[in-house]
Design an enzyme around this catalytic site. Structure first.
Site, PDB file in Angstrom:
ATOM      1  N   TYR A 120       0.818  -1.209   0.000  1.00  0.00           N
ATOM      2  CA  TYR A 120       0.000   0.000   0.000  1.00  0.00           C
ATOM      3  C   TYR A 120       0.858   1.269   0.000  1.00  0.00           C
ATOM      4  CZ  TYR A 120      -4.049  -2.997   1.005  1.00  0.00           C
ATOM      5  OH  TYR A 120      -5.031  -3.951   0.945  1.00  0.00           O
ATOM      6  N   LYS A 167       5.044 -14.103   4.296  1.00  0.00           N
ATOM      7  CA  LYS A 167       5.203 -14.997   3.147  1.00  0.00           C
ATOM      8  C   LYS A 167       6.665 -14.903   2.710  1.00  0.00           C
ATOM      9  CE  LYS A 167       3.189 -17.602  -0.060  1.00  0.00           C
ATOM     10  NZ  LYS A 167       2.465 -18.853   0.148  1.00  0.00           N
ATOM     11  N   ASP A 199      -0.953 -17.651   3.921  1.00  0.00           N
ATOM     12  CA  ASP A 199      -2.000 -18.429   3.248  1.00  0.00           C
ATOM     13  C   ASP A 199      -2.444 -19.610   4.107  1.00  0.00           C
ATOM     14  OD1 ASP A 199       0.557 -19.372   2.830  1.00  0.00           O
ATOM     15  OD2 ASP A 199       0.229 -19.993   0.762  1.00  0.00           O
ATOM     16  N   ASP A 223      -5.030  -6.666   6.223  1.00  0.00           N
ATOM     17  CA  ASP A 223      -6.302  -6.226   5.651  1.00  0.00           C
ATOM     18  C   ASP A 223      -7.174  -7.446   5.341  1.00  0.00           C
ATOM     19  OD1 ASP A 223      -8.215  -4.556   4.659  1.00  0.00           O
ATOM     20  OD2 ASP A 223      -7.065  -3.874   2.922  1.00  0.00           O
ATOM     21  N   ASP A 227     -10.459  -9.174   7.723  1.00  0.00           N
ATOM     22  CA  ASP A 227     -11.801  -9.295   7.153  1.00  0.00           C
ATOM     23  C   ASP A 227     -12.290 -10.733   7.223  1.00  0.00           C
ATOM     24  OD1 ASP A 227     -11.760  -6.590   6.562  1.00  0.00           O
ATOM     25  OD2 ASP A 227     -12.552  -6.850   4.535  1.00  0.00           O
TER      26      ASP A 227
HETATM   27 MG    MG Z   1     -10.310  -3.805   4.291  1.00  0.00          MG
END
Ligand code: MG
Ligand code: NAI
Length: 326
Positions: A120, A167, A199, A223, A227
């Site tokens: 990001y 990772k 993962d 992120d 979620d």
């Molecule tokens: Mg989000």
């Protein structure tokens, strides 16, 4: 010392759940001065900008900020506001509550997500026709900072299990750096922890959430995984979050402005009230924060409940019940 709290309700149900949370805070009578700022779609319409400078400054200068939600202008509002408070950590607890339908009732997780870099970083390029690239930035400094914060958070909040998501087997240089920095902080501070490939961790969180507590994550992983955990506990109306900086911080529900139910007085105030509890924690009002959480838990278990949780109560009913218990 009086703490100045910036209050930015924003759009839609933000204007309903933020006043509810303030009502709960006021019932505790902390030494707070609330100063309201405006932001969001309705401000873009009336003033030509979604986040006026004075609202940015208000958040930057306050001791803490409580934010509701913005609508379509969310990115133009919340990203600069996170920057205004110098946020480097995004803290997202995902906890299942008795009385609330959830996929995994044993879930009690807190994601501590690096909030400034990784994928990001905003460095994207089209290097040739049909070919695009993204630069992933990982620094020692930001990685150490999030690690230190995550380990201290786990200790302060009684979480025994700390897992570092990464990772590094594929992104050897960037996540290798992240993992190495985190491990060094752990070694220096004597913090116990595990590490997991992100993962595989996604699967394990679904199958055995009870084996995890605090999860320290690079930006994108945090992120996505948080979620996923929100799905496990089954209620957008229940999830609080904190954007923590040095000395300053901004607290907000994970949900948005919910235009489908805005103006009906039926929004669930719990996520924002729980965000206000995190604000109390942050300012050292530990006992008060615990009282708020206990009150919310009791109301979730025994009612009244808003329609998103299968009830018929209004925002005002639920708020009054929480205030009563506080
Ligand atoms: Mg989000
Ligand atoms: P949303 O979170 O606003 O709503 C999703 C669904 O959950 C809706 O059905 C809504 O009614 C329900 N819901 C959300 N919060 C609730 C609450 N407290 N009580 C009861 N039900 C609740 O997400 P959506 O629909 O994707 O986005 C709506 C608007 O919000 C968009 O304009 C989006 O840009 C903005 N948004 C803003 C965010 C922010 O300010 N941080 C975050 C997410 C979305």
């Amino acid at each position: 010392m009086t703490e100045e709290i910036a209050v930015i309700p924003g759009d839609g149900i933000g204007g309903e759940v933020v006043p509810a949370a303030i009502e709960v805070l006021e019932a505790l009578d902390p030494d707070f001065e609330f100063v309201e700022g405006e932001a969001g779609d309705h401000v873009l319409e009336s003033r030509g900008e979604a986040l006026p400078d004075e609202t940015y400054e208000l958040a930057a200068d306050a001791d803490a900020t409580l934010f509701g939600a913005a609508g379509e202008t969310a990115a133009d509002v919340i990203l600069p506001l996170r920057e205004a408070v110098g946020s480097f950590a995004n803290v997202r607890p995902a906890r299942a509550y008795p009385g609330v339908d959830s996929l995994r009732p044993e879930t009690d997780l807190v994601f501590v997500r690096e909030n400034t870099e990784g994928v990001y970083s905003g460095i994207e390029n089209e290097i040739a026709d049909g070919v695009t690239t993204l630069t992933r930035v990982v620094t020692d400094e930001a990685s150490r900072k999030i690690a230190q914060y995550g380990f201290e958070y786990a200790e302060a909040n009684g979480y025994g299990d700390v897992t570092v998501a990464h990772k590094a087997n594929v992104m050897r240089t960037t996540d290798g750096r992240f993992l190495e920095s985190v491990e060094r902080v752990a070694e220096e501070g004597g913090y116990e922890h595990d590490e997991a490939l992100m993962d595989a961790l996604a699967m394990h969180l679904l199958l055995r959430p009870e084996e995890y507590g605090v999860v320290i994550c690079p930006n994108l992983a945090g992120d996505v995984l948080s979620d996923l955990a929100a799905g496990l506990v089954g209620g957008l109306g229940l999830l609080p979050s904190a954007n923590v900086g040095e000395g300053n911080a901004l607290f907000e529900p994970v949900h948005g402005s919910a235009p489908d139910i805005a103006g009906q007085g039926i929004a669930n105030p719990a996520a924002t009230v729980l965000s206000a509890a995190m604000l109390l924690d942050h300012l050292g009002y530990d006992g008060e924060a615990e009282r708020v959480r206990t009150a919310v838990e009791a109301v979730l278990k025994e009612g009244p409940r808003t329609p998103d949780l299968g009830g018929h109560a209004s925002t005002a009913d639920v708020t009054a019940a929480i205030v009563d218990r506080v």
